[in-house]
Each structure stands twice: as structure tokens, then as C-alpha cells.
Design a protein around this motif. Structure first.
Motif, short mmCIF file in Angstrom:
data_model
loop_
_atom_site.label_atom_id
_atom_site.label_comp_id
_atom_site.label_asym_id
_atom_site.label_seq_id
_atom_site.Cartn_x
_atom_site.Cartn_y
_atom_site.Cartn_z
N PRO A 1 1.05 -1.59 -0.34
CA PRO A 1 -0.38 -0.19 -0.29
C PRO A 1 0.96 1.75 0.19
CG PRO A 1 -0.62 -1.75 1.33
CD PRO A 1 0.19 -1.88 1.06
N GLU A 2 0.73 2.53 -0.58
CA GLU A 2 1.28 3.48 -1.19
C GLU A 2 1.58 4.13 0.20
OE1 GLU A 2 0.95 7.62 -3.34
OE2 GLU A 2 -0.79 6.47 -3.17
N ASN A 3 0.90 3.86 1.39
CA ASN A 3 1.40 5.13 2.82
C ASN A 3 2.22 3.83 3.61
OD1 ASN A 3 -0.27 2.78 3.95
ND2 ASN A 3 -1.78 4.01 4.49
N LEU A 4 2.41 2.63 2.36
CA LEU A 4 3.56 1.73 3.43
C LEU A 4 4.76 1.13 2.47
CD1 LEU A 4 1.37 -1.10 5.82
CD2 LEU A 4 3.07 0.90 6.21
N SER A 5 4.65 2.48 2.11
CA SER A 5 6.37 2.16 0.77
C SER A 5 7.47 2.53 1.48
CB SER A 5 5.25 1.83 -0.99
OG SER A 5 5.82 1.25 -1.38
N GLU A 6 8.48 1.88 0.53
CA GLU A 6 9.50 3.14 0.13
C GLU A 6 10.15 3.16 -0.78
OE1 GLU A 6 11.32 1.78 3.82
OE2 GLU A 6 11.19 -0.41 3.54
N ASP A 7 11.34 3.79 -0.89
CA ASP A 7 12.08 3.48 -2.00
C ASP A 7 13.13 2.26 -1.07
OD1 ASP A 7 13.56 4.33 -4.17
OD2 ASP A 7 15.19 5.29 -2.28
N PHE A 8 13.64 1.81 -2.11
CA PHE A 8 14.79 0.21 -0.99
C PHE A 8 16.09 1.22 -0.84
CE2 PHE A 8 17.75 -0.07 -3.94
CZ PHE A 8 17.50 0.12 -5.93
N ASN A 9 16.70 2.09 -1.67
CA ASN A 9 17.57 3.12 -1.03
C ASN A 9 17.81 3.75 0.28
OD1 ASN A 9 19.99 2.41 -2.34
ND2 ASN A 9 18.83 3.23 -4.64
N VAL A 10 16.79 3.83 0.19
CA VAL A 10 16.35 4.90 1.70
C VAL A 10 16.18 4.01 3.05
CG1 VAL A 10 14.12 5.90 3.12
CG2 VAL A 10 15.07 7.00 0.79
N SER A 11 15.08 2.41 2.18
CA SER A 11 14.76 1.83 2.53
C SER A 11 15.77 0.98 3.90
CB SER A 11 14.30 -0.04 2.49
OG SER A 11 13.86 -0.43 2.90
N LEU A 12 17.20 0.84 3.00
CA LEU A 12 18.66 0.49 3.07
C LEU A 12 19.04 1.19 4.41
CD1 LEU A 12 19.43 -0.95 -0.34
CD2 LEU A 12 18.73 -2.77 1.50
N GLN A 13 19.71 2.52 3.86
CA GLN A 13 19.58 3.80 4.82
C GLN A 13 19.34 3.03 6.67
OE1 GLN A 13 19.76 7.08 2.77
NE2 GLN A 13 20.87 6.64 1.45
N GLU A 14 18.03 3.37 6.37
CA GLU A 14 17.02 3.73 8.05
C GLU A 14 18.10 2.02 8.11
OE1 GLU A 14 14.46 6.61 6.85
OE2 GLU A 14 13.32 4.64 7.15
N SER A 15 17.77 1.39 7.63
CA SER A 15 18.05 0.13 8.59
C SER A 15 19.25 -0.03 8.75
CB SER A 15 17.73 -1.54 7.02
OG SER A 15 16.74 -1.08 6.75
N GLU A 16 20.28 0.19 7.99
CA GLU A 16 21.81 0.45 8.50
C GLU A 16 22.51 1.05 9.49
OE1 GLU A 16 24.13 1.55 5.59
OE2 GLU A 16 26.64 1.40 6.84
N GLN A 17 21.53 2.58 9.92
CA GLN A 17 21.45 3.87 10.75
C GLN A 17 21.05 3.20 12.03
OE1 GLN A 17 19.19 6.55 9.21
NE2 GLN A 17 20.87 7.44 8.42
N LEU A 18 20.34 1.76 11.76
CA LEU A 18 19.08 1.56 12.72
C LEU A 18 20.36 0.61 13.90
CD1 LEU A 18 15.22 1.15 11.71
CD2 LEU A 18 16.12 2.77 14.24
N CYS A 19 20.42 -0.31 12.12
CA CYS A 19 21.61 -1.48 13.29
C CYS A 19 22.75 -0.75 13.90
CB CYS A 19 21.77 -2.10 12.17
SG CYS A 19 22.88 -3.43 12.13
N LYS A 20 22.87 0.22 13.74
CA LYS A 20 24.58 0.55 14.14
C LYS A 20 24.39 1.45 15.69
CE LYS A 20 27.10 2.23 9.83
NZ LYS A 20 27.64 3.58 9.32
N ARG A 21 22.43 1.77 15.61
CA ARG A 21 22.35 1.93 16.47
C ARG A 21 22.03 1.27 17.71
NH1 ARG A 21 17.82 6.11 16.45
NH2 ARG A 21 19.67 6.59 14.53
N TRP A 22 21.81 0.31 17.41
CA TRP A 22 21.47 -0.94 18.30
C TRP A 22 21.16 -2.12 18.27
CZ3 TRP A 22 18.86 1.43 22.43
CH2 TRP A 22 17.72 2.26 22.04
N HIS A 23 22.13 -3.05 17.08
CA HIS A 23 22.71 -4.20 17.49
C HIS A 23 24.11 -4.46 18.50
CE1 HIS A 23 23.83 -8.22 16.44
NE2 HIS A 23 25.03 -7.77 15.92
N GLY A 24 23.41 -5.31 19.50
CA GLY A 24 24.33 -5.43 20.47
C GLY A 24 24.24 -4.95 21.75
N HIS A 25 22.74 -3.62 21.84
CA HIS A 25 23.11 -2.42 22.58
C HIS A 25 22.81 -3.81 24.41
CE1 HIS A 25 21.81 0.88 24.84
NE2 HIS A 25 20.58 -0.60 25.66
N ASP A 26 23.45 -2.70 25.30
CA ASP A 26 23.05 -3.65 26.38
C ASP A 26 23.98 -5.09 26.38
OD1 ASP A 26 22.80 -4.28 29.32
OD2 ASP A 26 20.96 -4.45 29.07
#
Ligand code: GUN
Ligand code: ZN
Length: 459
Positions: free
Chosen positions: A171-196
Motif C-alpha cells: 500500500p502507498e502509505n507503507l511503501s518506501e524507496d529501496f535506498n531509503v529502506s537500506l539506509q534507515e536499516s543500516e542506521q538502526l542497526c548501528k544504533r541498536w545491534h549489540g546494545h546492553d
């Protein structure tokens, strides 16, 4: 039972009936047992309390659960946080249900305040149900995903999670550009992977083949390979109609699994939810690559998706464990999921022992985390639950004096969240009933003289 006393670390002894899986058919069983946990939340020893009491080990604090069960916490290998509001809404099979109930509920997570409220509720309910590790799908929203991580971080849950990725046919309101999706995923991974100390781990999460472009899948595979210890999670071959659509969308692939394989998404720490419509070659590919399956029996019932080929999965030696698939499955309680796993197999009894293994150690094995969690053993992290089957109506009063297999059976066939007395992740209580507090007070008074003598022994 082995123990290396760290001089400085104060130990808590949790007393009760300790049961912990070793394999699908075996478990350790100490009916007057003790689980000793150090200040870091690591298990220092497991064994008969009478024996530990006589040893050199100095116990600082005792929490006495009497005859109640002390078990490893449940591992739920697949569930959707934003769908928690949609549990119990039936009437359609997968693709219609996604359109009618699920996508609108997920779109609401563009509102951060709402996302925060549901995340708090969701993680508290996981703890109340005795689930110490959830492998979670949030939504495509980076902010809502960040909030979900923050909430789990603050509440003490153990999670494997990552932003959902959808760039095709959504659906349009749940669709993203793949580059944005990859960038946001990378940022979240860097922020949270391995936390605590690795309590929070990141999973790259392309939703399923139907909402993924080839670019998204290839980009995800590259990202996944760059971050050690991260996961890849998606859905696979859940529903016949879904399988047909996938094969039309990717006509070159040999099978649904082959779509993922062809884009580099099959390997160690890849987790495929459902995996009903697979052939032997698919099972072999999963097994040979160390990939795993999240088997979701309650969901497969609820959405009338089909029957998981349990026997073939066992024979193929694929790593797999159980999952609630909220809200594909209507219940978060892993007791219900265990029960549905055996109800669903019309020609097979799965024993209570094996169901217990599938909801604990097998989940850890699927995630390649069996060295750290999944069972109660010295050196592992103290993710455990205290269970009292008599808290549920209808369970015979003397159940806790019965043989262990019978206790497990009553727990699995009759269980719900009422049976959970408390839930601990790495030695920290994330859910407690009044009974926990009562037991602790009792231990302090009743066992006081015992504690005194223990202290004296140590000099
Ligand atoms: N396949 C793709 N998305 C979903 C989902 O949200 N739930 C289930 N059960 N299957 C899916
Ligand atoms: Zn799912």
C-alpha cells in the motif's frame, strides 16, 4: 554442576523445581533445586540445593519458590509488534487479512506517540507471558522502530528486531524507496545491534518476496553480510495463494525459497517464518546453510494456511523453534503455541518434553545463541521463568507433586499467562507477581539461620 566463584560477585539462589532441556527428549530435573545467579546475571551453578548448600559457595540472597517450576524463559521466534491491536480478528486467509486488518494497523505507526504506547504494552505482555526473547517485526517506520528498541531496552526484554522493509506492491502509505529502506536499516542497526551486552540484536527484515524488489533483497544481503551477528528475517511459503504470486513475480526461481537464495538471503542467522510449502530440496538448502525456521502453528490454524511438515523438518535436521506470529496467531502465550503445535499434527504426538525444548533451547539454536541462552546451565545467562500451574483454574491442586513429565503436560495443555509467577532476563526481574515478593520475604525470615551458617562457612 560446575562453578568458578568470582570472589567479588554476590550470588542469589533461586530455589524451586528446576527443569531445563538438554535435547528434544531429555532434560535436567532437580525437584529441590537451586539456580545460582551472579550480579552480572550469569548462571553460576544449577543443581540440588542440598548439595550447593554444603559446598563452599557463598550465597548472598535466597528467593524460595518452593515446589514451583524454574524453567528457561520462552523464546518466541516470530511476532509482529504493531499487530498486537489486531489479535483475534479472523475471517480471511493471509492476503485478504493483510489488506483488511494488518496494513491499516501498521500504517498507524507513523504516529510516534501511538507507536510508543503500543510498544510498552507489547513488551510488558511478552514479559507477563514468560517470553524472555522475542524475534519481532515492527513496521517500516524508522522512528517507530527506534521507539520499539528504546522501549525494550528500558523494560529489560531481550529482542531480535529490525525495521520492516517494503518497496514493491505494498500500500502507498507503507511503501518506501529501496535506498531509503537500506539506509534507515543500516542506521538502526548501528544504533541498536549489540546494545546492553547483546541483549538487543538487529535483524534485517524484508517483509516477504511479494513486497520486495530484487534491488531491495540484494541490498539487504550486502548489508546483512557487513554486520557480524545480525539476522535476516522474512516470511516464506505460508499460504498457497502467496506461493503462486511469488512464483509469478520471480519466474526464474526454482521455488519460493530459491527467490531468497538467489538474492543472497539464505545462510546462518536467516530465519524464515512459516515455511509450510517446501520440498525436500528446500529443506536441504536450509539445513546445509544453517538457516532456521520459525514454526507458527497457532497462526497456521487461525489463517487456515496449512500444516507445517514437522516430521520432514525434524528428519532434515533443520534448526527450528516455535513462534506465536502475533497477530496471525491470536495468543502470545507460548503454552498455547506449544499445544497448537501438537494439535496440528494429526498423525503425530509431539511429547511435552519436545514441545518444552521447541519453545526454549530449539529457539536459541535457531538463532545460533545456544551458548548463551535457551537452557539453565552454568555460564549461560539467567533468562528464566517461575511457573505455578495451580494458578490456573481447573489444574489439580497436587500437580506439583506429580512426575515432571505430567507437570509439563498439564502446563502445556492447560497453560496461560496466569501460570507465570515471574520472568527474569539476565537475572533481572521484568515481570513479578505479588507471589515473587512474598517468596523472597519468606526466604529472608525462614532461611535466615541457614544464611548465617553459610556466611560463617566462608569465613
Ligand atoms: N506475510 C507477509 N506479511 C505477513 C504478516 O504480517 N503476517 C503473516 N502471518 N504473514 C505475512
Ligand atoms: Zn509473520
Amino acid at each position: 554442576m560446575t562453578y568458578e566463584p568470582a570472589e567479588s560477585s554476590k550470588l542469589t539462589a533461586y530455589l524451586g523445581h528446576v527443569v531445563s532441556p538438554i535435547s528434544p527428549t531429555t532434560y535436567v530435573d532437580y525437584d529441590q533445586g537451586a539456580l545460582l545467579v551472579d550480579e552480572e546475571g550469569v548462571i553460576a551453578a544449577v543443581g540440588p540445593w542440598a548439595q550447593i548448600k554444603q559446598s563452599e559457595i557463598l550465597v548472598e540472597r535466597i528467593v524460595d519458590f518452593g515446589k514451583r517450576l524454574i524453567l528457561p524463559g520462552f523464546i518466541d521466534l516470530h511476532l509482529h509488534l504493531p499487530q498486537f491491536t489486531q489479535t483475534g480478528k479472523s475471517g480471511q486467509t493471509l492476503l485478504g487479512w493483510l489488506q483488511a486488518n494488518i496494513f491499516p494497523a501498521e500504517a498507524a505507526f507513523s504516529d510516534a506517540a501511538y507507536a510508543g504506547r503500543i510498544a510498552s504494552w507489547f513488551f510488558d505482555e511478552l514479559a507477563r507471558n514468560g517470553t524472555t526473547l522475542g524475534v519481532v517485526f515492527p513496521t517500516i517506520h524508522a522512528e517507530a522502530t527506534d521507539i520499539a528498541f528504546k522501549t525494550a531496552a528500558a523494560r529489560g526484554n531481550r529482542v531480535v528486531m529490525g525495521k520492516v522493509m517494503m518497496d514493491f506492491n505494498a500500500p502507498e502509505n507503507l511503501s518506501e524507496d529501496f535506498n531509503v529502506s537500506l539506509q534507515e536499516s543500516e542506521q538502526l542497526c548501528k544504533r541498536w545491534h549489540g546494545h546492553d551486552r547483546d541483549r538487543l540484536l538487529y535483524a534485517f527484515t524484508p517483509r516477504f518476496a511479494l513486497t520486495s524488489s530484487a534491488n531491495l533483497m540484494r541490498g539487504t544481503a550486502r548489508l546483512w553480510s557487513r554486520f557480524d551477528g545480525t539476522y535476516l528475517q522474512t516470511h516464506l511459503a505460508e499460504n498457497k495463494e502467496e506461493v503462486d504470486v511469488a512464483r509469478h513475480q520471480f519466474p526464474g526461481a526454482r521455488s519460493y525459497l530459491d527467490i531468497y537464495d538467489g538474492h543472497g538471503l539464505v545462510g546462518k542467522r536467516a530465519l524464515f517464518a512459516h515455511s509450510i510449502y517446501l520440498d525436500q530440496r528446500d529443506f536441504d538448502v536450509l539445513s546445509e546453510n544453517g538457516a532456521a525456521i520459525a514454526h507458527c502453528p497457532s497462526s497456521n490454524f487461525f489463517l487456515k494456511s496449512g500444516v507445517f511438515p514437522f516430521k520432514r523438518a525434524m528428519e532434515s535436521r533443520v534448526r527450528f523453534g516455535l513462534a506465536s506470529d502475533i497477530a496471525g496467531g491470536p495468543e502470545m502465550s507460548m503454552f498455547k503455541v506449544m499445544k497448537d503445535a501438537t494439535y496440528m499434527q494429526f498423525e503425530l504426538f509431539i511429547s511435552p518434553r519436545e514441545l518444552f525444548y521447541l519453545s526454549t533451547l530449539a529457539g536459541a539454536e535457531a538463532l545460533q545463541l545456544e551458548d548463551r541462552i535457551g537452557s539453565l546451565a552454568a555460564g549461560k545467562e539467567a533468562d528464566f521463568i517461575v511457573v505455578d500451574p495451580t494458578r490456573k483454574s481447573g489444574v489439580v491442586e497436587h500437580i506439583l507433586s506429580q512426575p515432571t513429565d505430567e507437570i509439563l503436560s498439564a502446563m502445556i495443555y492447560m497453560g496461560d499467562d496466569r501460570m507465570i509467577v515471574s520472568t527474569y532476563v539476565r537475572g533481572v526481574p521484568i515481570y513479578e507477581t505479588d507471589e515473587t515478593v512474598f517468596r523472597e520475604n519468606l526466604a529472608y525470615t525462614d532461611s535466615f539461620s541457614e544464611r548465617e551458617s553459610l556466611c560463617k562457612q566462608k569465613g
